[in-house]
Design an enzyme around this catalytic site. Structure first.
Site, PDB file in Angstrom:
ATOM      1  N   CYS A  69       4.624 112.229  64.444  1.00 49.84           N
ATOM      2  CA  CYS A  69       4.549 113.001  65.690  1.00 49.84           C
ATOM      3  C   CYS A  69       5.279 112.179  66.747  1.00 49.84           C
ATOM      4  CB  CYS A  69       3.101 113.338  66.077  1.00 49.84           C
ATOM      5  SG  CYS A  69       2.065 111.953  66.575  1.00 49.84           S
ATOM      6  N   GLY A  70       5.086 112.485  67.999  1.00 47.69           N
ATOM      7  CA  GLY A  70       5.798 111.774  69.048  1.00 47.69           C
ATOM      8  C   GLY A  70       5.480 110.287  69.086  1.00 47.69           C
ATOM      9  N   HIS A 110       6.599 119.175  66.022  1.00 46.50           N
ATOM     10  CA  HIS A 110       7.942 119.456  66.541  1.00 46.50           C
ATOM     11  C   HIS A 110       8.669 118.195  67.001  1.00 46.50           C
ATOM     12  CE1 HIS A 110       5.003 119.733  69.790  1.00 46.50           C
ATOM     13  NE2 HIS A 110       5.957 119.315  70.604  1.00 46.50           N
ATOM     14  N   HIS A 159      -3.240  94.898  51.955  1.00 44.58           N
ATOM     15  CA  HIS A 159      -4.625  94.597  52.312  1.00 44.58           C
ATOM     16  C   HIS A 159      -5.530  95.815  52.371  1.00 44.58           C
ATOM     17  CE1 HIS A 159      -3.317  90.640  54.497  1.00 44.58           C
ATOM     18  NE2 HIS A 159      -2.823  90.741  53.283  1.00 44.58           N
ATOM     19  N   ASN A 160      -5.015  96.947  52.824  1.00 45.85           N
ATOM     20  CA  ASN A 160      -5.853  98.129  53.053  1.00 45.85           C
ATOM     21  C   ASN A 160      -5.637  99.231  52.038  1.00 45.85           C
ATOM     22  OD1 ASN A 160      -4.650  97.454  56.231  1.00 45.85           O
ATOM     23  ND2 ASN A 160      -6.764  96.992  55.693  1.00 45.85           N
ATOM     24  N   ARG A 191       9.150 109.042  68.840  1.00 43.93           N
ATOM     25  CA  ARG A 191       9.586 108.609  70.171  1.00 43.93           C
ATOM     26  C   ARG A 191       9.407 107.108  70.358  1.00 43.93           C
ATOM     27  NH1 ARG A 191       6.532 113.675  73.021  1.00 43.93           N
ATOM     28  NH2 ARG A 191       8.085 115.246  72.478  1.00 43.93           N
ATOM     29  N   ARG A 235     -11.287  90.463  47.665  1.00 49.78           N
ATOM     30  CA  ARG A 235     -11.732  90.528  49.067  1.00 49.78           C
ATOM     31  C   ARG A 235     -11.259  91.813  49.741  1.00 49.78           C
ATOM     32  NH1 ARG A 235      -7.373  86.051  50.869  1.00 49.78           N
ATOM     33  NH2 ARG A 235      -5.746  87.565  51.216  1.00 49.78           N
ATOM     34  N   HIS A 236     -10.053  92.295  49.383  1.00 48.59           N
ATOM     35  CA  HIS A 236      -9.537  93.528  49.971  1.00 48.59           C
ATOM     36  C   HIS A 236     -10.242  94.741  49.384  1.00 48.59           C
ATOM     37  CE1 HIS A 236      -6.712  91.174  52.128  1.00 48.59           C
ATOM     38  NE2 HIS A 236      -6.024  90.821  51.061  1.00 48.59           N
ATOM     39  N   GLY A 250       2.797 108.984  66.925  1.00 45.29           N
ATOM     40  CA  GLY A 250       2.116 108.626  65.685  1.00 45.29           C
ATOM     41  C   GLY A 250       0.612 108.509  65.853  1.00 45.29           C
TER      42      GLY A 250
END
Length: 142
Positions: free
Chosen positions: A64-65, A8, A97-98, A108, A132-133, A67
C-alpha cells in the site's frame, strides 16, 4: 506460489514486482487491485493473508502507500506473521528469526529497485529453525 496484492497506491509497484517474479520464474497469484482506481487496502490484505493461511500460497507480498495499513490488517489473521520491511536487513532477519510469511511494503516509502531487492531477500531467505526462534514464534501464536 506467492500471493500478491495491493491497493491503488501500490498498484504500479505490484506490477513491477510481478514482472520481476516472472523473470525469476516464480509462480504467483494476483489478488488485486487491478487498477489505480481508489480502493480499500484491507480487502486485498485480507485476500493475500487468507491465501497464505489456507495453504493456497506459501508466502505473500502486500503493498500500500506506507505498508502500515496492510501490515496491521494482515496480522489480524491468525497464523499470519506479516512484516513491514523497508530494507534488506529487516527482510532477511524477519525470515530467519520470525519465519514471517507475508512481506509488506510501502510504495511511497521504497523505490522500485529497493523493493525488488527486499522481495528477493524475503523470498530467498529460509527460516533458521533455531530452537529459540521456534519457541518465540509459539509464544506469539499461543
Amino acid at each position: 506460489m506467492i500471493a500478491i496484492g495491493s491497493d491503488h497506491s501500490g498498484f504500479a509497484l505490484k506490477q513491477a514486482l510481478m514482472a520481476h517474479l516472472d523473470r525469476r520464474g516464480l509462480a504467483y497469484k494476483d489478488f488485486g487491485t487491478y487498477s489505480e482506481a481508489s480502493c480499500d487496502y484491507p480487502v486485498y490484505a485480507k485476500a493475500v493473508a487468507n491465501a497464505v493461511v489456507s495453504g493456497e500460497c506459501e508466502r505473500g507480498i502486500i503493498i500500500c502507500g506506507t505498508g502500515i495499513g496492510v501490515s496491521i490488517t494482515a496480522n489480524k489473521i491468525p497464523g499470519i506473521r506479516a512484516a513491514l520491511c523497508g530494507d534488506c536487513f529487516s527482510a532477511e532477519a524477519t525470515r530467519l528469526h520470525n519465519d514471517a510469511n507475508v512481506l509488506c511494503m510501502g510504495a511511497r516509502v521504497v523505490g522500485e529497485g529497493l523493493a525488488l531487492k527486499i522481495a528477493d531477500t524475503f523470498l530467498d531467505t529460509p527460516f533458521s529453525n533455531d530452537e529459540r526462534h521456534i519457541r518465540r514464534i509459539s509464544m506469539i501464536e499461543g
